[in-house]
Design a protein around this motif. Structure first.
Motif, mmCIF file in Angstrom:
data_model
loop_
_atom_site.group_PDB
_atom_site.id
_atom_site.type_symbol
_atom_site.label_atom_id
_atom_site.label_comp_id
_atom_site.label_asym_id
_atom_site.label_seq_id
_atom_site.Cartn_x
_atom_site.Cartn_y
_atom_site.Cartn_z
ATOM 1 N N ASN A 155 -22.990 -109.744 30.180
ATOM 2 C CA ASN A 155 -22.576 -109.057 28.963
ATOM 3 C C ASN A 155 -22.130 -110.059 27.905
ATOM 4 O OD1 ASN A 155 -21.788 -106.809 27.323
ATOM 5 N ND2 ASN A 155 -19.666 -107.298 27.841
ATOM 6 N N HIS B 150 -23.026 -97.230 30.582
ATOM 7 C CA HIS B 150 -24.407 -97.507 30.962
ATOM 8 C C HIS B 150 -24.586 -97.472 32.483
ATOM 9 C CE1 HIS B 150 -28.092 -100.346 30.867
ATOM 10 N NE2 HIS B 150 -28.454 -99.095 30.907
ATOM 11 N N ILE B 151 -23.620 -98.066 33.186
ATOM 12 C CA ILE B 151 -23.685 -98.014 34.651
ATOM 13 C C ILE B 151 -23.568 -96.560 35.114
ATOM 14 C CG2 ILE B 151 -22.533 -98.685 36.803
ATOM 15 C CD1 ILE B 151 -21.623 -101.231 35.385
ATOM 16 N N ARG C 121 -12.120 -107.679 36.374
ATOM 17 C CA ARG C 121 -12.660 -107.809 35.018
ATOM 18 C C ARG C 121 -13.708 -106.763 34.718
ATOM 19 N NH1 ARG C 121 -15.129 -113.045 34.583
ATOM 20 N NH2 ARG C 121 -15.219 -112.710 32.363
ATOM 21 N N ILE C 122 -14.292 -106.166 35.730
ATOM 22 C CA ILE C 122 -15.263 -105.094 35.495
ATOM 23 C C ILE C 122 -14.629 -103.999 34.644
ATOM 24 C CG2 ILE C 122 -14.712 -103.769 37.621
ATOM 25 C CD1 ILE C 122 -18.270 -104.230 36.679
ATOM 26 N N VAL D 122 -25.783 -102.029 40.797
ATOM 27 C CA VAL D 122 -24.423 -101.552 41.061
ATOM 28 C C VAL D 122 -24.426 -100.037 41.241
ATOM 29 C CG1 VAL D 122 -22.176 -101.213 39.972
ATOM 30 C CG2 VAL D 122 -23.210 -103.471 39.987
ATOM 31 N N ALA D 123 -25.142 -99.352 40.350
ATOM 32 C CA ALA D 123 -25.212 -97.893 40.445
ATOM 33 C C ALA D 123 -25.784 -97.478 41.798
ATOM 34 C CB ALA D 123 -26.068 -97.333 39.309
ATOM 35 N N PHE E 184 -15.398 -102.509 43.062
ATOM 36 C CA PHE E 184 -15.143 -103.102 41.744
ATOM 37 C C PHE E 184 -13.845 -103.899 41.703
ATOM 38 C CE2 PHE E 184 -17.816 -99.526 39.879
ATOM 39 C CZ PHE E 184 -18.842 -100.354 39.490
ATOM 40 N N VAL F 148 -20.862 -107.763 40.817
ATOM 41 C CA VAL F 148 -19.774 -107.345 39.940
ATOM 42 C C VAL F 148 -19.301 -108.510 39.073
ATOM 43 C CG1 VAL F 148 -17.400 -106.507 39.938
ATOM 44 C CG2 VAL F 148 -19.074 -105.464 41.444
ATOM 45 N N GLU F 149 -19.330 -109.719 39.614
ATOM 46 C CA GLU F 149 -18.910 -110.873 38.815
ATOM 47 C C GLU F 149 -19.930 -111.257 37.754
ATOM 48 O OE1 GLU F 149 -16.082 -113.248 42.000
ATOM 49 O OE2 GLU F 149 -18.139 -113.907 41.687
ATOM 50 N N ILE G 268 -21.850 -109.181 36.017
ATOM 51 C CA ILE G 268 -21.967 -108.239 34.892
ATOM 52 C C ILE G 268 -21.217 -108.708 33.641
ATOM 53 C CG2 ILE G 268 -21.424 -105.891 34.101
ATOM 54 C CD1 ILE G 268 -22.289 -104.882 36.822
ATOM 55 N N PRO G 269 -19.925 -109.087 33.760
ATOM 56 C CA PRO G 269 -19.252 -109.569 32.551
ATOM 57 C C PRO G 269 -19.924 -110.811 31.961
ATOM 58 C CG PRO G 269 -17.673 -109.167 34.312
ATOM 59 C CD PRO G 269 -19.024 -109.075 34.922
ATOM 60 N N GLU H 108 -19.729 -108.537 45.505
ATOM 61 C CA GLU H 108 -18.878 -109.359 44.655
ATOM 62 C C GLU H 108 -19.713 -110.142 43.639
ATOM 63 O OE1 GLU H 108 -15.870 -111.544 46.916
ATOM 64 O OE2 GLU H 108 -16.124 -113.142 45.435
ATOM 65 N N ASN I 193 -26.778 -103.456 36.329
ATOM 66 C CA ASN I 193 -26.238 -102.112 36.231
ATOM 67 C C ASN I 193 -26.911 -101.188 37.242
ATOM 68 O OD1 ASN I 193 -24.503 -102.812 34.222
ATOM 69 N ND2 ASN I 193 -25.722 -101.971 32.556
ATOM 70 N N GLN I 194 -28.235 -101.309 37.308
ATOM 71 C CA GLN I 194 -28.973 -100.454 38.232
ATOM 72 C C GLN I 194 -28.570 -100.756 39.674
ATOM 73 O OE1 GLN I 194 -31.314 -97.857 37.340
ATOM 74 N NE2 GLN I 194 -30.707 -97.427 39.442
ATOM 75 N N LEU J 177 -28.566 -107.615 32.534
ATOM 76 C CA LEU J 177 -27.575 -106.549 32.527
ATOM 77 C C LEU J 177 -28.186 -105.251 33.058
ATOM 78 C CD1 LEU J 177 -24.633 -106.426 31.778
ATOM 79 C CD2 LEU J 177 -25.273 -105.776 29.465
ATOM 80 N N ASP J 178 -29.391 -104.960 32.628
ATOM 81 C CA ASP J 178 -30.068 -103.753 33.117
ATOM 82 C C ASP J 178 -30.257 -103.802 34.630
ATOM 83 O OD1 ASP J 178 -30.209 -102.749 30.594
ATOM 84 O OD2 ASP J 178 -32.301 -103.297 30.242
ATOM 85 N N LEU K 67 -26.521 -94.218 35.066
ATOM 86 C CA LEU K 67 -27.543 -94.361 36.096
ATOM 87 C C LEU K 67 -27.210 -93.546 37.351
ATOM 88 C CD1 LEU K 67 -27.925 -98.205 35.669
ATOM 89 C CD2 LEU K 67 -29.602 -96.500 34.987
ATOM 90 N N LEU K 68 -26.043 -92.913 37.315
ATOM 91 C CA LEU K 68 -25.599 -92.155 38.487
ATOM 92 C C LEU K 68 -25.762 -90.656 38.243
ATOM 93 C CD1 LEU K 68 -22.265 -94.078 39.090
ATOM 94 C CD2 LEU K 68 -24.255 -94.113 40.591
ATOM 95 N N TRP L 267 -6.194 -115.189 34.757
ATOM 96 C CA TRP L 267 -7.327 -115.870 34.166
ATOM 97 C C TRP L 267 -7.133 -117.379 34.156
ATOM 98 C CZ3 TRP L 267 -12.034 -115.045 33.270
ATOM 99 C CH2 TRP L 267 -12.700 -115.821 32.341
ATOM 100 N N LEU M 259 -14.588 -104.448 30.796
ATOM 101 C CA LEU M 259 -15.825 -104.415 30.010
ATOM 102 C C LEU M 259 -15.762 -103.297 28.979
ATOM 103 C CD1 LEU M 259 -18.409 -104.982 32.842
ATOM 104 C CD2 LEU M 259 -18.055 -106.455 30.873
ATOM 105 N N ASN N 26 -15.432 -117.572 28.777
ATOM 106 C CA ASN N 26 -15.338 -116.350 29.577
ATOM 107 C C ASN N 26 -16.232 -116.374 30.809
ATOM 108 O OD1 ASN N 26 -13.531 -115.127 27.797
ATOM 109 N ND2 ASN N 26 -15.207 -114.497 26.468
ATOM 110 N N VAL N 27 -16.798 -117.539 31.082
ATOM 111 C CA VAL N 27 -17.804 -117.590 32.140
ATOM 112 C C VAL N 27 -17.382 -118.535 33.264
ATOM 113 C CG1 VAL N 27 -20.202 -118.135 32.635
ATOM 114 C CG2 VAL N 27 -19.600 -117.131 30.437
#
Lengths: 438, 184
Positions: B125, A38-39, A27-28, B140-141, B156, B118-119, B121-122, B115, B137-138, B133-134, A42-43, A14, A31, B73-74
């Motif tokens: 959040n 939640h992810i 980092r995923i 990524v799914a 991931f 995935v980066e 999402i945190p 990438e 998430n969708q 986020l919604d 969706l699957l 970090w 979480l 954190n960002v």
């Protein structure tokens, strides 16, 4: 220890990473469970189960995953086709559900368990018992049991269960005696049963009483063989201005589910709720078989569209019973006109404007009973309209709520004679005035 | 009329609304400085910054703060994409159109690499941007569905901390889930 090393490593990465790079990628995994769940949510279930192999962290995510929807694996209609019933795959597939439940984290509750399968009853019962032990909130089960199917007793006393859907494809199941069923289901709000055999207990009059199923909001009974009578006390409550779309939708759904009934009684402010949003109620199916309709309403001016809607939806109605709940809080205007006054009230104009769509209803209506008739604008306008256009009307009974003082009785006589003087479409009709004792 | 002839009370009456207008314009144009974990400073319009619930509550706690808000954190790269998303969202706030919004959201994720998603999402959040986020998430799914374990791991960036025996056992336990998986 593993966790500690991992997090130290992460921290190092970090602070070392000043620029975008692959260092941040993992980092995923850091979480919170809720986001990753939640992810996963969706699957389809299979993909979720696969993630358990990714790493330790993901394995624990899977073993605590709250929604097990095995229905994402097999489409509904295949289950009854004979190759599926006989195929070995179905039997082995059932084993893994038990296995998945057995491998779960003991301290994680289940939110939902859904599956369709062909299995033995003892196997099914084992799955349900295990799910109940995990405080399952939703059980959605569609099964063909090779041997027999008893109502699984385990579900009755569950305090967590909110949704129970039990569908038997074969051979159907019997319910337990009402005395056993009535004591449980304290949190249940949705009950859906399919293929219920009721030949020896052909009525469900005492199952859905006011004290049983205290939280029930949705009831769906499908393929109930031998059912003759069903009594369900349904309470819809109307909170002043706070009429949510969901509530309206629930009334609509309830009514849609009843679209084949012959006799229907609507209490508990159904009319009031339906009167509020016309755009949604238009989606309702008409009650094409409905012969007897009983409505309880406060009958204020705003309720008129709800009534008109229900009339329109009942094109072959024979008997209409309207119970007017006279509440002092509800403001209702007296019918206060002289006979020679030819002006029409707003209510009359409304009813006349609905004439075209109400034709089928008016052509079939034979008997009208209005209880709690207090000679107010609303009921007199409705009576006038029904008399004027009800071609087949045979009897209209107007029951007065209570007898008041002499001044009121004089007015009552006056209005009655006016009603007798309204124009009548049916030559066979008669009007009966009654005084109800209550 | 010269200003000296003016009645003092009248003057205050005139100036009062005018200062109000002045602050209003100042507010609408107000910028907020946000500092990412890699020490980059982003100057963001207040309306955009208020989309970040975390930043919003920071200002609710300290309304008069004019300092740069640190976002430890960002990192900058995902953050700039998050800002891009929120700018789009604000347009729909003034003029809600669900189909257009959906279209814009799906275009947003479509042009992002794995990438990138995935980066973000945190970041979404941490900043508590629920809509984003919604959407993420969708997305990524959708991208990991029916993919092999190896693909998802690299998607991931997950370190495999199982021994090969452990992994083999797990695959055996979950054999039912590994039937009919598409090859990458």
């Amino acid at each position: 220890m593993v966790m500690e090393t991992r997090s130290t490593k992460r921290k190092k990465l970090w602070f070392a990473s000043n620029h975008e790079g692959d260092n941040d990628l993992d980092r995923i995994t850091d979480l919170p469970d809720a986001i990753l769940h939640h992810i996963l949510l969706l699957l389809p279930l299979k993909s979720i189960a696969q993630t358990s192999v990714l790493s330790q962290r993901w394995r624990s995510l899977w073993s605590s995953f709250p929604d097990l929807d095995f229905n994402t694996m097999n489409p509904s209609k295949d289950i009854c086709s004979t190759p599926m019933l006989k195929s070995k795959r179905w039997w082995s597939s059932m084993d893994f559900i038990a296995n998945v439940l057995a491998l779960r984290d003991k301290h994680s509750d289940l939110r939902a368990l859904r599956f369709r399968a062909h299995l033995s009853f003892s196997h099914l019962n084992g799955l349900i018992r295990r799910a109940i032990r995990c405080n399952v909130q939703e059980l959605d089960v569609e099964v063909a049991t090779g041997d027999y199917f008893n109502f699984p007793r385990g579900v009755i006393m569950s305090e967590s269960l909110r949704v129970l859907k039990l569908r038997s494809r074969y051979p159907g199941f019997r319910l337990l005696p009402s005395s056993v069923m009535n004591i449980g289901f304290q949190s249940l709000h949705t009950l859906s049963l399919s293929l219920v055999i009721l030949y020896e207990q052909s009525s469900l009059l005492d199952l859905f009483t006011e004290s049983s199923f205290p939280c029930l909001k949705n009831l769906n009974l499908d393929a109930c063989f031998g059912m003759k009578h069903l009594k369900a006390s349904v309470g819809f409550s109307l909170l002043h201005e706070n009429l949510s779309v969901e509530k309206l939708q629930s009334v609509c759904n309830f009514l849609s589910g009843l679209s084949h009934v012959h006799s229907l009684t609507l209490e508990s402010q159904c009319v009031e709720i339906l009167s509020n949003k016309n755009d949604i109620i238009n989606l309702l199916h008409p009650f094409n078989n409905l012969k007897v309709l009983e409505l309880h309403t406060g009958f204020e001016k705003n309720n008129v569209p709800g009534l008109a809607f229900l009339f329109r939806s009942s094109p072959t109605l024979h008997t209409l019973i309207l119970k007017i709940i006279n509440d002092l809080k509800i403001e209702r205007r007296q019918w206060n006109r002289d006979l020679w006054d030819l002006s029409t009230s707003a209510e009359e104009q409304y009813w006349e404007s609905q004439l075209q769509t109400l034709r089928p209803f008016l052509d079939h209506l034979k008997v009208v009973k209005i209880h709690g008739f207090l000679e107010c604008e609303n009921e007199v306008s409705l009576a006038k309209f029904l008399l004027k256009h009800g071609k087949d009307l045979q009897e209209m009974t107007l029951c007065a709520a209570k007898f008041c003082n002499s001044k009121d009785s004089l007015r009552r006589q006056k209005v009655r004679s006016q009603i007798m003087g309204f124009s009548w479409a049916s030559s066979n009709a008669k009007i009966v005035f009654l005084l109800s004792s209550s | 009329m010269s200003s000296s002839a003016e009645n003092p009370t009248l003057t205050t009456e005139i100036t009062k609304p005018s200062t109000e207008i002045a602050t209003e314009t100042a507010q609408s144009a107000k910028k907020i400085n946000l500092k990412t974990s890699d020490d980059q400073i982003f100057e963001v319009e207040e309306s955009v910054a208020m989309e970040f619930a975390t930043v919003k509550s920071f200002f609710e706690d300290a309304p008069s703060s004019t300092d740069t808000v640190p976002l430890p954190n960002v990192p900058a790269k995902p953050f700039s994409q998050v800002i891009e998303f929120c700018k789009e969202q604000i347009k729909f706030k003034a003029n809600p159109d669900e189909t257009e919004k959906k279209k814009s959201n799906s275009e947003f994720v479509k042009e992002k690499t794995n990438e990138d998603l995935v980066e973000m999402i945190p970041v979404a959040n941490y900043l508590e941007i629920k809509d984003l986020l919604d959407v993420l998430n969708q997305a990524v799914a959708d991208r990991i569905q029916n993919r092999s374990v190896e693909y998802v791991r690299s998607f991931f960036g997950i370190d495999n901390d199982f021994t090969s025996e452990e992994e083999a056992l797990l695959r055996e336990e979950h054999a039912w889930a590994f039937e009919d998986v598409d090859e990458d």
